[in-house]
Scaffold this motif. Structure first.
Motif, short mmCIF file in Angstrom:
data_model
loop_
_atom_site.label_atom_id
_atom_site.label_comp_id
_atom_site.label_asym_id
_atom_site.label_seq_id
_atom_site.Cartn_x
_atom_site.Cartn_y
_atom_site.Cartn_z
N VAL A 6 21.77 5.35 -1.79
CA VAL A 6 21.24 6.41 -2.68
C VAL A 6 22.47 7.35 -2.75
CG1 VAL A 6 20.04 8.80 -2.73
CG2 VAL A 6 18.96 6.43 -1.77
N HIS A 7 23.42 7.83 -2.15
CA HIS A 7 24.57 8.34 -2.60
C HIS A 7 25.32 7.54 -3.65
CE1 HIS A 7 27.84 11.01 -2.25
NE2 HIS A 7 28.54 9.92 -2.15
N ASP A 8 25.59 6.21 -3.34
CA ASP A 8 26.41 5.33 -4.16
C ASP A 8 25.85 5.13 -5.74
OD1 ASP A 8 28.65 3.73 -4.94
OD2 ASP A 8 27.12 2.13 -5.21
N LEU A 9 24.34 5.30 -5.75
CA LEU A 9 23.91 4.88 -6.73
C LEU A 9 23.45 6.63 -7.84
CD1 LEU A 9 20.67 2.81 -6.34
CD2 LEU A 9 22.70 2.26 -7.68
N THR A 38 0.87 -1.20 -0.12
CA THR A 38 -0.03 -0.09 -0.02
C THR A 38 0.92 1.29 0.09
OG1 THR A 38 -0.28 0.06 2.60
CG2 THR A 38 -2.09 -1.25 1.38
N VAL A 39 2.27 1.05 -0.18
CA VAL A 39 2.95 2.25 -0.17
C VAL A 39 3.34 2.49 -1.70
CG1 VAL A 39 3.89 2.07 2.20
CG2 VAL A 39 5.18 1.01 0.19
N GLU A 40 3.44 3.77 -1.83
CA GLU A 40 3.87 4.43 -3.25
C GLU A 40 5.06 5.46 -3.12
OE1 GLU A 40 0.75 5.87 -5.64
OE2 GLU A 40 -0.74 4.28 -4.89
N PHE A 41 5.92 5.22 -4.34
CA PHE A 41 6.88 6.28 -4.18
C PHE A 41 6.85 7.71 -4.01
CE2 PHE A 41 10.20 8.61 -6.44
CZ PHE A 41 11.32 8.47 -5.38
N ASN A 42 7.42 8.28 -2.94
CA ASN A 42 7.28 9.61 -2.88
C ASN A 42 8.67 10.09 -2.79
OD1 ASN A 42 7.38 12.14 -1.14
ND2 ASN A 42 5.05 11.90 -1.57
N LEU A 43 9.24 10.90 -3.48
CA LEU A 43 10.69 11.60 -3.40
C LEU A 43 10.81 12.15 -2.00
CD1 LEU A 43 13.39 11.97 -4.55
CD2 LEU A 43 12.72 14.11 -5.61
N ALA A 76 17.85 7.09 -8.34
CA ALA A 76 18.41 6.49 -7.33
C ALA A 76 17.67 6.21 -6.42
CB ALA A 76 19.78 7.20 -6.93
N TYR A 77 16.80 7.48 -5.85
CA TYR A 77 15.76 7.14 -4.99
C TYR A 77 14.90 6.18 -5.09
CZ TYR A 77 17.32 10.80 -1.53
OH TYR A 77 18.01 11.48 -0.53
N GLU A 78 14.28 5.82 -6.41
CA GLU A 78 13.11 5.13 -7.02
C GLU A 78 13.90 3.70 -6.82
OE1 GLU A 78 10.59 6.10 -10.13
OE2 GLU A 78 11.46 7.92 -10.25
N VAL A 79 14.90 3.60 -7.35
CA VAL A 79 15.42 2.21 -7.20
C VAL A 79 15.76 1.61 -5.73
CG1 VAL A 79 17.75 1.02 -7.54
CG2 VAL A 79 16.79 2.32 -9.35
N VAL A 80 16.22 2.50 -4.84
CA VAL A 80 16.41 2.18 -3.48
C VAL A 80 14.75 1.88 -2.71
CG1 VAL A 80 17.04 2.89 -1.11
CG2 VAL A 80 18.51 3.32 -3.13
N LYS A 129 13.52 10.92 0.97
CA LYS A 129 14.59 11.84 1.43
C LYS A 129 14.53 11.95 3.08
CE LYS A 129 15.37 14.79 -2.52
NZ LYS A 129 15.36 16.00 -2.89
N LYS A 130 13.30 11.64 3.67
CA LYS A 130 13.20 11.64 5.03
C LYS A 130 13.50 10.55 5.64
CE LYS A 130 9.24 14.95 5.38
NZ LYS A 130 7.82 15.04 5.76
#
Length: 66
Positions: A31-34, A9-14, A44-48, A18-19
């Motif tokens: 995230v930093h590495d990607l 029930t969770v969806e990606f939210n940038l 990168a955030y979406e992949v993580v 970040k939080k």
């Protein structure tokens, strides 16, 4: 890139990601590495999100509270 929504029930939210990265050292590191490798912070955030949050009930619960 589309995120997996399966039974979750969770969806990606940038902003939420970040939080989460601010609270979780592993997420922040990956995230930093990607971002360095891909040159695209949002991607990168979406992949993580897809690899570390979706499917992990503990991480999903933390993510929902953000």
């Amino acid at each position: 890139m589309k995120e997996y929504k399966g039974n979750s029930t969770v969806e990606f939210n940038l902003e939420k990601m970040k939080k989460l990265a601010a609270q979780d050292a592993l997420i922040r590191f990956v995230v930093h590495d990607l971002t360095t490798r891909l040159g695209d912070e949002k991607n990168a955030y979406e992949v993580v999100f897809n690899s570390e949050v979706i499917g992990d009930t503990v991480m999903e619960d933390i993510y929902r509270t953000l």
